[in-house]
Design an enzyme around this catalytic site. Structure first.
Site, PDB file in Angstrom:
ATOM      1  CG  ASP A 195       7.533  39.237 -17.669  1.00 24.43           C
ATOM      2  OD1 ASP A 195       8.311  40.161 -17.478  1.00 24.43           O
ATOM      3  OD2 ASP A 195       6.811  39.144 -16.810  1.00 24.43           O
ATOM      4  CG  HIS A 220      14.588  37.295 -17.634  1.00 20.04           C
ATOM      5  ND1 HIS A 220      14.215  35.865 -16.554  1.00 20.04           N
ATOM      6  CD2 HIS A 220      13.836  38.009 -16.891  1.00 20.04           C
ATOM      7  CE1 HIS A 220      12.403  36.443 -16.245  1.00 20.04           C
ATOM      8  NE2 HIS A 220      12.768  37.582 -16.275  1.00 20.04           N
TER       9      HIS A 220
END
EC number: 3.1.3.-
Length: 434
Positions: free
Chosen positions: A332, A50
């Site tokens: 992540d 994101h």
């Protein structure tokens, strides 16, 4: 053949932080879509983190950083399609979103960002990513037909507004003014995108040992401990409480948005505190690569999503035209294990709006032959993967045979874990521990 590219080791914590923010002044190359003219692009598989977000944690006893999460046309960073994106998102009621995605807002809209909310920077990052991929894959390579349908796309995201909104921003940059009735976003409950294959005791054992390694490294760093103690003194809380609040998350956000670090009557948290923590993170990544415990976790954690991708590639290679563009809007902690599992040890920790792309190509001169290219943030890293490191030494093709990737995902990932006999995911997950 494109020159092999690795990202150089980073020792400067400020430069590393700038890369993490993806501030526009940091130059970036884009090598997506590069292939000899007799190769045809068959399918593209995109994994993104994101975009830029508001912190997930608050530094105790300090004021939250004041960042506006509404989308404003005359505020930097800006994208020419920003207003059109907001307008199009307001018409999204006709789309198909798996529960609980349909209850999420389709774009950020709070004057004071909520915790973890996507910022305008995050939206612009993925509008740019989408436009880049549109120019290459649609305009140049005609990946999708003009009358594309729902079946041509595979869209999946976790249940966080920042991942759904990032996926929508990229999709809008890629397919401006798309028909909402053709859009179907699947919901993925796990950040590993492991679908129905999430139970893996051995993966958890690797993770526990990796977390133990992190803890021991932190204990050895007396400068880090003094830094946390000083920051805790400034905000007047126990050191343990400050550490639990993960202050680097808020500090990075302030750094990326040029918001000053917080002050109290006891002093100010400052850039020197930031540098010490960031330097330790860099050292932690270096040791993580050396000790290989994380690699075990990554191989098992990334297998389900890589296996799904390989299966989709194989179907495309057989001539089936559905799901030729796949998008996983993730975190992540999704991209990191995938990068590590592929053997991309030089890849840095996934910054905001990082993109990992797997391209599938067909040789028109030998239609039965298919090849893959792997790109990370626009850099061709195909020959840095563990399954294709040596291939370019005896082949002039600037890519890797699909068979290499298939063999790696179906067998070699488990061999690397020490599995014997007929290795498979279930056995690798349930074998005896260390």
């Amino acid at each position: 053949m494109p020159e092999p590219v690795t990202e150089p080791p980073v020792t400067d914590p400020i430069y590393e932080a700038l890369l993490y923010c993806n501030i526009p002044s940091v130059a970036e190359r884009s090598m997506e879509g590069h292939a000899p003219h007799h190769f045809k692009l068959v399918s593209v598989h995109v994994f993104i983190r994101h975009g830029d977000r508001y912190p997930l944690y608050v530094i105790p006893k300090t004021k939250r950083p004041e960042i506006d999460c509404t989308l404003v046309a005359n505020r930097k960073p800006y994208h020419p399609k920003l207003e059109a994106f907001v307008s199009h998102m307001s018409k999204g009621s006709g789309a198909s979103f798996e529960s609980p995605l349909h209850s999420l807002p389709l774009y950020p809209n709070h004057p004071l960002c909520e915790m973890g909310e996507l910022t305008q920077t995050g939206v612009v990052q993925h509008l740019q990513n989408g436009q880049l991929l549109r120019d290459i894959y649609l305009k140049k390579h005609k990946l999708l037909p003009s009358d594309w349908s729902t079946d041509h796309l595979y869209l999946e995201t976790t249940g966080k507004s920042r991942t759904l909104q990032s996926g929508l921003a990229l999709l809008y940059g890629f397919l401006p003014d798309f028909d909402w009735k053709k859009i179907h976003f699947r919901h993925q409950p796990s950040a590993l995108f492991c679908s129905g294959n999430c139970y893996c005791p051995m993966r958890n054992q690797y993770l526990e040992k990796e977390q133990r390694r992190q803890y021991l490294l932190r204990l050895k760093n007396s400068q880090l401990e003094r830094t946390y103690e000083d920051m805790a003194r400034i905000v007047d809380v126990p050191t343990k409480q400050l550490r639990a609040a993960n202050p680097i998350d808020s500090m990075l956000c302030r750094f990326c948005h040029n918001v000053s670090f917080p002050c109290t009557r006891n002093g100010c948290i400052d850039m020197e505190h930031f540098k010490v923590i960031k330097t330790h993170q860099i050292e932690d990544e270096r040791e993580r690569r050396e000790k290989k415990l994380y690699l075990g976790y990554a191989l098992l954690g990334a297998h389900p999503i890589l296996n799904q991708t390989v299966n989709r590639m194989q179907r495309a290679a057989e001539g089936r035209r559905e799901e030729v563009f796949a998008l996983y809007s993730a975190h992540d902690v999704t991209l990191s294990p995938v990068l590590s599992a592929l053997g991309l040890m030089e890849a840095r920790f996934p910054r905001f709006a990082a993109r990992l792309i797997l391209e599938l190509w067909q040789d028109r001169e030998k239609p039965s032959e298919h090849s893959v290219r792997i790109l990370y943030n626009g850099v061709d890293v195909t020959f840095h993967t563990s399954f294709c490191q040596d291939h370019h030494k005896h082949s002039s093709k600037p890519m890797c045979p699909l068979e290499n990737l298939v063999r790696f995902v179906k067998r070699d990932m488990f061999v690397a874990l020490g599995s014997s006999g007929s290795p498979n995911y279930y056995d690798a997950c349930h074998r005896e521990g260390f």
